[in-house]
Design a protein around this motif. Structure first.
Motif, PDB file in Angstrom:
ATOM      1  N   LEU A 165      -5.944  53.884 -15.400  1.00  0.00           N
ATOM      2  CA  LEU A 165      -6.618  54.212 -14.140  1.00  0.00           C
ATOM      3  C   LEU A 165      -7.807  53.275 -13.900  1.00  0.00           C
ATOM      4  CD1 LEU A 165      -7.068  56.131 -11.702  1.00  0.00           C
ATOM      5  CD2 LEU A 165      -8.418  57.585 -13.228  1.00  0.00           C
ATOM      6  N   ILE A 166      -8.594  53.053 -14.936  1.00  0.00           N
ATOM      7  CA  ILE A 166      -9.767  52.173 -14.815  1.00  0.00           C
ATOM      8  C   ILE A 166      -9.336  50.741 -14.507  1.00  0.00           C
ATOM      9  CG2 ILE A 166     -11.692  51.152 -16.091  1.00  0.00           C
ATOM     10  CD1 ILE A 166     -11.892  53.830 -17.611  1.00  0.00           C
ATOM     11  N   LEU A 167      -8.290  50.282 -15.171  1.00  0.00           N
ATOM     12  CA  LEU A 167      -7.810  48.909 -14.938  1.00  0.00           C
ATOM     13  C   LEU A 167      -7.343  48.719 -13.496  1.00  0.00           C
ATOM     14  CD1 LEU A 167      -5.815  48.143 -18.224  1.00  0.00           C
ATOM     15  CD2 LEU A 167      -7.974  47.115 -17.474  1.00  0.00           C
ATOM     16  N   VAL A 168      -6.575  49.691 -12.992  1.00  0.00           N
ATOM     17  CA  VAL A 168      -6.081  49.604 -11.612  1.00  0.00           C
ATOM     18  C   VAL A 168      -7.245  49.634 -10.630  1.00  0.00           C
ATOM     19  CG1 VAL A 168      -4.736  50.797  -9.841  1.00  0.00           C
ATOM     20  CG2 VAL A 168      -3.831  50.596 -12.144  1.00  0.00           C
ATOM     21  N   PHE A 169      -8.233  50.507 -10.897  1.00  0.00           N
ATOM     22  CA  PHE A 169      -9.398  50.618 -10.010  1.00  0.00           C
ATOM     23  C   PHE A 169     -10.169  49.296  -9.963  1.00  0.00           C
ATOM     24  CE2 PHE A 169     -13.729  51.626  -8.836  1.00  0.00           C
ATOM     25  CZ  PHE A 169     -13.588  52.570  -7.828  1.00  0.00           C
ATOM     26  N   VAL A 170     -10.412  48.713 -11.129  1.00  0.00           N
ATOM     27  CA  VAL A 170     -11.155  47.451 -11.192  1.00  0.00           C
ATOM     28  C   VAL A 170     -10.374  46.339 -10.498  1.00  0.00           C
ATOM     29  CG1 VAL A 170     -12.037  45.670 -12.746  1.00  0.00           C
ATOM     30  CG2 VAL A 170     -12.412  48.086 -13.281  1.00  0.00           C
ATOM     31  N   TYR A 171      -9.066  46.279 -10.749  1.00  0.00           N
ATOM     32  CA  TYR A 171      -8.246  45.229 -10.130  1.00  0.00           C
ATOM     33  C   TYR A 171      -8.287  45.328  -8.612  1.00  0.00           C
ATOM     34  CZ  TYR A 171      -4.139  42.741  -8.472  1.00  0.00           C
ATOM     35  OH  TYR A 171      -3.296  41.910  -7.764  1.00  0.00           O
ATOM     36  N   LEU A 172      -8.108  46.551  -8.064  1.00  0.00           N
ATOM     37  CA  LEU A 172      -8.099  46.723  -6.617  1.00  0.00           C
ATOM     38  C   LEU A 172      -9.469  46.440  -6.000  1.00  0.00           C
ATOM     39  CD1 LEU A 172      -5.866  49.914  -6.234  1.00  0.00           C
ATOM     40  CD2 LEU A 172      -5.258  47.542  -5.752  1.00  0.00           C
ATOM     41  N   SER A 173     -10.523  46.682  -6.775  1.00  0.00           N
ATOM     42  CA  SER A 173     -11.874  46.402  -6.284  1.00  0.00           C
ATOM     43  C   SER A 173     -12.058  44.921  -5.978  1.00  0.00           C
ATOM     44  CB  SER A 173     -12.916  46.853  -7.311  1.00  0.00           C
ATOM     45  OG  SER A 173     -12.827  48.240  -7.552  1.00  0.00           O
ATOM     46  N   PHE A 174     -11.409  44.061  -6.779  1.00  0.00           N
ATOM     47  CA  PHE A 174     -11.503  42.618  -6.569  1.00  0.00           C
ATOM     48  C   PHE A 174     -10.386  42.106  -5.656  1.00  0.00           C
ATOM     49  CE2 PHE A 174     -13.849  43.079 -10.578  1.00  0.00           C
ATOM     50  CZ  PHE A 174     -14.980  42.315 -10.293  1.00  0.00           C
ATOM     51  N   ALA A 175      -9.233  42.769  -5.697  1.00  0.00           N
ATOM     52  CA  ALA A 175      -8.070  42.264  -4.958  1.00  0.00           C
ATOM     53  C   ALA A 175      -8.139  42.559  -3.466  1.00  0.00           C
ATOM     54  CB  ALA A 175      -6.785  42.861  -5.534  1.00  0.00           C
ATOM     55  N   SER A 176      -8.841  43.608  -3.084  1.00  0.00           N
ATOM     56  CA  SER A 176      -8.906  43.968  -1.669  1.00  0.00           C
ATOM     57  C   SER A 176     -10.338  44.276  -1.261  1.00  0.00           C
ATOM     58  CB  SER A 176      -8.009  45.176  -1.381  1.00  0.00           C
ATOM     59  OG  SER A 176      -8.195  45.638  -0.066  1.00  0.00           O
ATOM     60  N   PRO A 177     -10.845  43.621  -0.237  1.00  0.00           N
ATOM     61  CA  PRO A 177     -12.209  43.897   0.222  1.00  0.00           C
ATOM     62  C   PRO A 177     -12.331  45.265   0.905  1.00  0.00           C
ATOM     63  CG  PRO A 177     -11.131  42.333   1.691  1.00  0.00           C
ATOM     64  CD  PRO A 177     -10.213  42.524   0.531  1.00  0.00           C
ATOM     65  N   VAL A 178     -11.204  45.853   1.262  1.00  0.00           N
ATOM     66  CA  VAL A 178     -11.213  47.141   1.964  1.00  0.00           C
ATOM     67  C   VAL A 178     -11.240  48.315   0.984  1.00  0.00           C
ATOM     68  CG1 VAL A 178      -9.944  48.561   3.659  1.00  0.00           C
ATOM     69  CG2 VAL A 178      -9.897  46.070   3.828  1.00  0.00           C
ATOM     70  N   PHE A 179     -10.862  48.072  -0.254  1.00  0.00           N
ATOM     71  CA  PHE A 179     -10.645  49.163  -1.203  1.00  0.00           C
ATOM     72  C   PHE A 179     -11.875  50.034  -1.398  1.00  0.00           C
ATOM     73  CE2 PHE A 179     -10.755  50.726  -5.648  1.00  0.00           C
ATOM     74  CZ  PHE A 179      -9.706  51.624  -5.559  1.00  0.00           C
ATOM     75  N   LEU A 180     -13.053  49.441  -1.556  1.00  0.00           N
ATOM     76  CA  LEU A 180     -14.260  50.198  -1.866  1.00  0.00           C
ATOM     77  C   LEU A 180     -14.999  50.715  -0.631  1.00  0.00           C
ATOM     78  CD1 LEU A 180     -15.767  48.157  -4.853  1.00  0.00           C
ATOM     79  CD2 LEU A 180     -14.528  50.326  -4.921  1.00  0.00           C
ATOM     80  N   THR A 181     -14.395  50.582   0.541  1.00  0.00           N
ATOM     81  CA  THR A 181     -15.028  51.122   1.743  1.00  0.00           C
ATOM     82  C   THR A 181     -14.937  52.645   1.742  1.00  0.00           C
ATOM     83  OG1 THR A 181     -12.981  50.974   3.020  1.00  0.00           O
ATOM     84  CG2 THR A 181     -14.459  49.066   3.062  1.00  0.00           C
ATOM     85  N   PHE A 182     -15.874  53.283   2.451  1.00  0.00           N
ATOM     86  CA  PHE A 182     -15.924  54.755   2.470  1.00  0.00           C
ATOM     87  C   PHE A 182     -14.637  55.355   3.009  1.00  0.00           C
ATOM     88  CE2 PHE A 182     -16.708  58.724   4.735  1.00  0.00           C
ATOM     89  CZ  PHE A 182     -17.271  59.499   3.731  1.00  0.00           C
ATOM     90  N   ASN A 183     -14.160  54.811   4.127  1.00  0.00           N
ATOM     91  CA  ASN A 183     -12.952  55.372   4.751  1.00  0.00           C
ATOM     92  C   ASN A 183     -11.750  55.311   3.813  1.00  0.00           C
ATOM     93  OD1 ASN A 183     -14.239  56.028   7.126  1.00  0.00           O
ATOM     94  ND2 ASN A 183     -13.717  54.107   8.155  1.00  0.00           N
ATOM     95  N   ASN A 184     -11.614  54.187   3.114  1.00  0.00           N
ATOM     96  CA  ASN A 184     -10.465  54.058   2.211  1.00  0.00           C
ATOM     97  C   ASN A 184     -10.576  55.001   1.015  1.00  0.00           C
ATOM     98  OD1 ASN A 184      -7.971  52.537   1.332  1.00  0.00           O
ATOM     99  ND2 ASN A 184      -9.296  52.164  -0.415  1.00  0.00           N
ATOM    100  N   LEU A 185     -11.768  55.078   0.412  1.00  0.00           N
ATOM    101  CA  LEU A 185     -11.944  55.973  -0.733  1.00  0.00           C
ATOM    102  C   LEU A 185     -11.770  57.433  -0.315  1.00  0.00           C
ATOM    103  CD1 LEU A 185     -14.942  54.309  -2.611  1.00  0.00           C
ATOM    104  CD2 LEU A 185     -12.506  54.194  -3.164  1.00  0.00           C
ATOM    105  N   PHE A 186     -12.220  57.768   0.899  1.00  0.00           N
ATOM    106  CA  PHE A 186     -12.009  59.125   1.408  1.00  0.00           C
ATOM    107  C   PHE A 186     -10.512  59.398   1.543  1.00  0.00           C
ATOM    108  CE2 PHE A 186     -11.706  62.559   4.422  1.00  0.00           C
ATOM    109  CZ  PHE A 186     -12.817  63.355   4.153  1.00  0.00           C
ATOM    110  N   ASN A 187      -9.778  58.400   2.033  1.00  0.00           N
ATOM    111  CA  ASN A 187      -8.320  58.514   2.145  1.00  0.00           C
ATOM    112  C   ASN A 187      -7.678  58.755   0.788  1.00  0.00           C
ATOM    113  OD1 ASN A 187      -6.838  58.620   4.437  1.00  0.00           O
ATOM    114  ND2 ASN A 187      -6.360  56.441   4.517  1.00  0.00           N
ATOM    115  N   VAL A 188      -8.138  58.022  -0.212  1.00  0.00           N
ATOM    116  CA  VAL A 188      -7.605  58.166  -1.566  1.00  0.00           C
ATOM    117  C   VAL A 188      -7.850  59.585  -2.082  1.00  0.00           C
ATOM    118  CG1 VAL A 188      -7.859  57.441  -3.975  1.00  0.00           C
ATOM    119  CG2 VAL A 188      -7.810  55.734  -2.157  1.00  0.00           C
ATOM    120  N   ILE A 189      -9.037  60.121  -1.799  1.00  0.00           N
ATOM    121  CA  ILE A 189      -9.375  61.469  -2.262  1.00  0.00           C
ATOM    122  C   ILE A 189      -8.447  62.505  -1.631  1.00  0.00           C
ATOM    123  CG2 ILE A 189     -11.134  63.290  -2.121  1.00  0.00           C
ATOM    124  CD1 ILE A 189     -13.239  61.107  -2.519  1.00  0.00           C
ATOM    125  N   VAL A 190      -8.200  62.369  -0.318  1.00  0.00           N
ATOM    126  CA  VAL A 190      -7.312  63.320   0.365  1.00  0.00           C
ATOM    127  C   VAL A 190      -5.902  63.238  -0.205  1.00  0.00           C
ATOM    128  CG1 VAL A 190      -6.259  63.966   2.562  1.00  0.00           C
ATOM    129  CG2 VAL A 190      -8.665  63.287   2.488  1.00  0.00           C
TER     130      VAL A 190
END
Length: 344
Positions: free
Chosen positions: A45-70
């Protein structure tokens, strides 16, 4: 005639001590293996999170993380119920269809004037009824869990299309959207719901008779029966619980779009089973934790979300999830063999 009394072996009763010691060591080894499975899933889980943080500039935005939570909440709530089922060495393939049926009928209740909180409860109860029917088919008709829930998957999905003519249902009140889109003191309501359900499920699984019997049935069904556990009654409860949580998750999913969607939940059972197995639940029964399931659900949600952000074809997403399930089951078989070796 004088009665002969057999001599005592020893006053401190060493056989009992040895049995207790073996039981303790066996339980300790099982917990150690479960912890290893959870740590492996958490590492992924940590590896995927770190990879996506660098691979996509949209990943760490509030709207996207809120989407992930839902998305995680929907998957995790259903997966928690599935964890109980899998621990008993069962399976529930109908959870996606049950969630869709509950979501559609729940929204229809709102359209016909029922307040949205009561409709949410009604939708969850509809899912619970689906689960109880599954349990009745398994315990009463003696169908295997696979066959019983496979049939229910088709029946429930058919009822969704029949009740709505396969057309989306609109007209739910805007307040209904708070269930999946609301925020309290900066904390998403779906996350609050997930934490509450996860804590309650953990307490049930670790501190109640239902939890102890769930593990006992999955570990050795015949031994559980000989111990006096009413297996059929508890299987009925467990499948009812699985359906109830699936129905509630269906209402959360409907709340996200403030409507009832007939295609909701297709393939959800795959993600749910993957989440539970990745988190350490054994398809052979007797093993599984709520914490591990949550880790698995977040990992599945990140994989789905990352695939969308990186424009990975939808069909490849299914391939990825399928391979993840393979790897999780291979790991489960390995740790079971390892545990058996350690117990010798």
């Amino acid at each position: 005639m004088k009665e002969t009394v057999p001599p005592l072996i020893e006053t401190d009763n060493p056989p009992n001590k040895r049995s207790l010691s073996l039981a303790f060591m066996g339980r300790f080894r099982t917990q150690l293996v479960d912890l290893a499975a959870q740590l492996a899933a958490a590492g992924a889980l940590i590896l995927v999170f770190v990879y996506l943080s660098f691979a996509s500039p949209v990943f760490l935005t509030f709207n996207n993380l809120f989407n992930v939570i839902v998305q995680t909440t929907v998957t995790a709530v259903v997966a928690i119920g599935m964890t109980f089922v899998i621990i008993t060495a069962g399976i529930d393939l109908s959870v996606g269809s049950a969630a869709a049926l509950a979501g559609m009928l729940g929204v229809m209740m709102m359209v016909h004037g029922v307040s949205w909180p009561l409709a949410v409860i009604g939708g969850a109860l509809i899912g619970g009824i689906v689960g109880l029917v599954n349990g009745a088919l398994i315990t009463g008709a003696k169908l295997s869990p696979f066959i019983a829930t496979l049939g229910m998957m088709s029946v429930a999905r058919g009822l969704v299309y029949i009740s709505t003519n396969a057309v989306a249902i609109y007209g739910a009140p805007n307040d209904f959207g708070l269930l999946a889109q609301g925020i309290i003191y900066g904390i998403p309501i779906p996350l609050i719901i997930l934490v509450v359900i996860a804590v309650l499920a953990h307490l049930i699984l670790t501190r109640t008779r239902l939890g102890r019997y769930t593990y006992a049935i999955g570990s050795n069904k015949e031994a559980a029966r000989l111990s006096g556990i009413p297996i059929e009654r508890y299987q009925l409860i467990i499948y009812g619980l699985s359906g109830l949580l699936a129905g509630f998750a269906g209402m959360i999913g409907s709340s996200q779009v403030t409507s009832g969607q007939p295609n909701f939940g297709q393939g959800l059972e795959l993600d749910v089973i993957a989440a539970a197995v990745i988190g350490g639940a054994s398809l052979f029964g007797g093993q599984g934790t709520i914490a591990g399931t949550l880790i698995g659900a977040f990992l599945i949600a990140l994989i789905r979300n990352g695939a969308v952000l990186l424009n990975v074809n939808l069909f490849y997403q299914s391939v990825i999830i399928g391979v993840v399930i393979w790897l999780a089951v291979i790991w489960d078989q390995f740790r079971r063999r390892k545990l058996a070796t350690l117990s010798q």
